[in-house]
Design a protein around this motif. Sequence first.
Motif, short mmCIF file in Angstrom:
data_model
loop_
_atom_site.label_atom_id
_atom_site.label_comp_id
_atom_site.label_asym_id
_atom_site.label_seq_id
_atom_site.Cartn_x
_atom_site.Cartn_y
_atom_site.Cartn_z
N UNK A 1 -13.33 13.68 56.85
CA UNK A 1 -12.95 15.08 56.86
C UNK A 1 -14.13 15.94 57.34
N UNK A 2 -13.78 17.09 57.85
CA UNK A 2 -14.79 17.99 58.40
C UNK A 2 -15.54 18.75 57.31
N UNK A 3 -16.69 19.27 57.72
CA UNK A 3 -17.43 20.17 56.84
C UNK A 3 -16.70 21.50 56.78
N UNK A 4 -16.84 22.19 55.65
CA UNK A 4 -16.23 23.50 55.46
C UNK A 4 -17.36 24.51 55.37
N UNK A 5 -17.18 25.68 55.99
CA UNK A 5 -18.27 26.65 56.09
C UNK A 5 -17.92 27.97 55.43
N UNK A 8 -22.63 31.60 52.81
CA UNK A 8 -23.86 31.10 52.16
C UNK A 8 -23.88 29.59 51.96
N UNK A 9 -22.72 28.96 52.07
CA UNK A 9 -22.64 27.53 51.75
C UNK A 9 -21.92 26.73 52.83
N UNK A 10 -22.15 25.44 52.78
CA UNK A 10 -21.38 24.46 53.53
C UNK A 10 -20.87 23.45 52.52
N UNK A 73 -17.84 20.03 44.47
CA UNK A 73 -16.48 20.46 44.21
C UNK A 73 -15.60 19.22 44.37
N UNK A 74 -14.46 19.22 43.68
CA UNK A 74 -13.60 18.05 43.79
C UNK A 74 -12.15 18.38 43.51
N UNK A 75 -11.30 17.49 43.98
CA UNK A 75 -9.88 17.49 43.62
C UNK A 75 -9.52 16.10 43.12
N UNK A 76 -8.75 16.07 42.03
CA UNK A 76 -8.08 14.85 41.59
C UNK A 76 -6.60 15.11 41.82
N UNK A 77 -6.04 14.38 42.75
CA UNK A 77 -4.64 14.60 43.11
C UNK A 77 -3.72 14.04 42.04
N UNK A 78 -2.62 14.74 41.79
CA UNK A 78 -1.63 14.29 40.82
C UNK A 78 -0.84 13.14 41.44
N UNK A 108 -13.51 28.69 48.96
CA UNK A 108 -13.28 27.87 50.16
C UNK A 108 -12.52 26.60 49.78
N UNK A 109 -12.89 26.01 48.65
CA UNK A 109 -12.27 24.77 48.18
C UNK A 109 -10.78 25.00 47.85
N UNK A 110 -10.47 26.10 47.21
CA UNK A 110 -9.07 26.43 46.89
C UNK A 110 -8.27 26.58 48.18
N UNK A 111 -8.82 27.32 49.13
CA UNK A 111 -8.13 27.50 50.41
C UNK A 111 -7.94 26.18 51.14
N UNK A 112 -8.94 25.31 51.07
CA UNK A 112 -8.84 23.97 51.66
C UNK A 112 -7.68 23.19 51.02
N UNK A 113 -7.58 23.28 49.71
CA UNK A 113 -6.51 22.59 49.00
C UNK A 113 -5.13 23.07 49.42
#
Length: 165
Positions: A1-5, A8-10, A73-78, A108-113
């Motif tokens: 997967x790609x980096x997210x920008x 202030x963070x990546x 940051x992480x996701x545990x998928x249901x 950013x992580x929420x939007x990615x999800x």
Amino acid sequence: MDNLKGSKILLRPMILSDAEKVVEWRNNKNILKWMFNKNKISVEDHIKWFNSRVNRHDYIVLDKKNLKPIGTVNYVLNSKNKFEAEAGKLIGDQNYWGKGYAKEAFKIWINFGFDNLSLNKIIVKTNVKNVKNIGLNLSLGFEKIKIINKDDNEILLMRIIKGEK
């Protein structure tokens, strides 16, 4: 997967060589007190966990200026509902606490999800006494659902639903 920008963070996918830094953060007494599992872990424990992960997305948060790893940051998928996941965040480098890095990374992580993983609902669980984390989650659009007691932990369950953020 790609980096997210962000500004202030990546965010980049976690790799095995991140183990030492992640274990250092995870075992910090100021972080460990908020964890549901309060046992310290070893690098070997982390590597075993890393190699056995299923239905997860784990990323490292980097300071964009110097590419220094500062958290995760992480996701545990249901496994029963592919449109739902539990999310987590940890800013391990205390020099970055209270400066907006966690908020930007988690936004950013929420939007990615929602946008890339096709999630419709994201759940977070936090210790009821972790007022700063609860405030951060509320500021990003999460709503309080209920308090659950598990293994001597009082846990606040929160959620955000796509389209309601």
